[in-house]
Write a protein that holds these residues in place. Sequence first.
Motif, mmCIF file in Angstrom:
data_model
loop_
_atom_site.group_PDB
_atom_site.id
_atom_site.type_symbol
_atom_site.label_atom_id
_atom_site.label_comp_id
_atom_site.label_asym_id
_atom_site.label_seq_id
_atom_site.Cartn_x
_atom_site.Cartn_y
_atom_site.Cartn_z
ATOM 1 N N THR A 47 0.854 -0.896 0.157
ATOM 2 C CA THR A 47 0.049 0.332 -0.286
ATOM 3 C C THR A 47 0.968 0.894 0.387
ATOM 4 O O THR A 47 1.802 1.209 0.315
ATOM 5 N N LYS A 48 0.384 2.601 -0.413
ATOM 6 C CA LYS A 48 1.436 3.654 -0.579
ATOM 7 C C LYS A 48 -0.074 4.867 0.404
ATOM 8 O O LYS A 48 -1.000 4.456 0.106
ATOM 9 N N THR A 49 0.501 5.407 1.675
ATOM 10 C CA THR A 49 0.203 6.482 2.408
ATOM 11 C C THR A 49 0.896 7.559 1.959
ATOM 12 O O THR A 49 1.694 7.285 2.361
ATOM 13 N N THR A 50 0.028 8.554 2.323
ATOM 14 C CA THR A 50 0.678 9.985 1.877
ATOM 15 C C THR A 50 -0.177 10.429 3.327
ATOM 16 O O THR A 50 -0.875 10.839 3.822
ATOM 17 N N TYR A 51 0.868 11.389 3.809
ATOM 18 C CA TYR A 51 0.824 12.340 5.109
ATOM 19 C C TYR A 51 1.146 13.680 4.486
ATOM 20 O O TYR A 51 2.775 13.677 3.713
ATOM 21 N N LYS A 52 0.459 14.470 4.616
ATOM 22 C CA LYS A 52 0.730 15.679 4.464
ATOM 23 C C LYS A 52 1.101 16.774 5.426
ATOM 24 O O LYS A 52 -0.029 16.685 6.206
ATOM 25 N N VAL A 53 2.269 17.809 5.751
ATOM 26 C CA VAL A 53 1.754 18.641 7.060
ATOM 27 C C VAL A 53 1.573 19.782 5.698
ATOM 28 O O VAL A 53 2.355 20.374 5.700
ATOM 29 N N HIS A 54 0.743 21.085 6.259
ATOM 30 C CA HIS A 54 0.697 22.116 5.813
ATOM 31 C C HIS A 54 1.864 22.986 6.905
ATOM 32 O O HIS A 54 1.589 23.109 7.905
ATOM 33 N N GLN A 55 2.141 23.266 5.524
ATOM 34 C CA GLN A 55 3.802 24.615 6.180
ATOM 35 C C GLN A 55 2.594 25.936 6.017
ATOM 36 O O GLN A 55 2.134 26.205 5.912
ATOM 37 N N PRO A 56 3.746 26.484 7.531
ATOM 38 C CA PRO A 56 3.561 28.429 7.601
ATOM 39 C C PRO A 56 3.370 29.362 5.978
ATOM 40 O O PRO A 56 3.031 29.752 6.286
ATOM 41 N N ASP A 57 4.306 28.725 5.282
ATOM 42 C CA ASP A 57 4.453 29.389 4.335
ATOM 43 C C ASP A 57 3.123 29.558 3.357
ATOM 44 O O ASP A 57 3.169 29.845 1.700
ATOM 45 N N GLY A 58 2.021 28.130 3.284
ATOM 46 C CA GLY A 58 1.322 28.397 2.330
ATOM 47 C C GLY A 58 1.587 26.422 2.341
ATOM 48 O O GLY A 58 0.339 26.926 1.405
ATOM 49 N N THR A 59 2.362 25.904 1.765
ATOM 50 C CA THR A 59 3.105 25.047 1.171
ATOM 51 C C THR A 59 2.500 23.518 1.597
ATOM 52 O O THR A 59 1.910 23.919 2.822
ATOM 53 N N THR A 60 2.341 22.248 1.160
ATOM 54 C CA THR A 60 2.277 21.310 2.361
ATOM 55 C C THR A 60 3.635 20.799 1.936
ATOM 56 O O THR A 60 4.416 20.011 0.567
ATOM 57 N N LYS A 61 4.049 20.100 3.278
ATOM 58 C CA LYS A 61 5.393 18.978 2.938
ATOM 59 C C LYS A 61 4.296 17.449 2.679
ATOM 60 O O LYS A 61 3.493 17.295 3.661
ATOM 61 N N VAL A 62 5.101 16.753 1.549
ATOM 62 C CA VAL A 62 3.923 15.215 1.211
ATOM 63 C C VAL A 62 5.100 14.323 1.569
ATOM 64 O O VAL A 62 6.063 14.353 1.066
ATOM 65 N N TYR A 63 4.706 13.567 2.193
ATOM 66 C CA TYR A 63 5.301 12.497 2.812
ATOM 67 C C TYR A 63 4.812 10.900 2.117
ATOM 68 O O TYR A 63 3.552 10.737 2.583
#
Length: 166
Positions: A47-63
């Motif tokens: 399976t592929k799992t995605t975890y997203k963390v919204h950043q203060p600069d408006g971007t999203t860090k995607v793992y």
Amino acid sequence: MSDREMPPVQAALWAGALAVINGLPKETGGTSREIGDFTEDGARTTTKTTYKVHQPDGTTKVYTLTLAVEQSVDEHDERWGPGGRADQELIGSGARVVVDANLYTIGSAKAGGFRGFSGRRFDIEFFDGRTVTTRNLWDHGVIPPKWRERYPDNARFVQPEGGEGA
């Protein structure tokens, strides 16, 4: 579908993904996670799992995590195959006894020392007609199906006359 409703392998993969995600940085409070489809290919589940963390600069860090569980069978070739440990254990160990795909050997009758099964009495009837009573039987384990032709059953356990032995 909740993890309680998932098949065991899929639930284990999701638990593994959550364990990894819990160790990832959470710079802000805005996070999301999703699990992709499970792919099953024979004995392998992925399976592929995605975890997203919204950043203060408006971007999203995607793992993106790709997790797999692969199931296989170990036939213990190094133990039961030609020249394996079972052959070595049988050298000089006395009679080979195979009952219901379990390998045993009869230890020597020397006084003292350790005895197999703490010296419990076993009456053994070999398929060739011999009968042996021993208080020194050693268990070498269940023979995997692949190797049972190499170590076929050659005996059975019998109750001594009068019930459990003295």
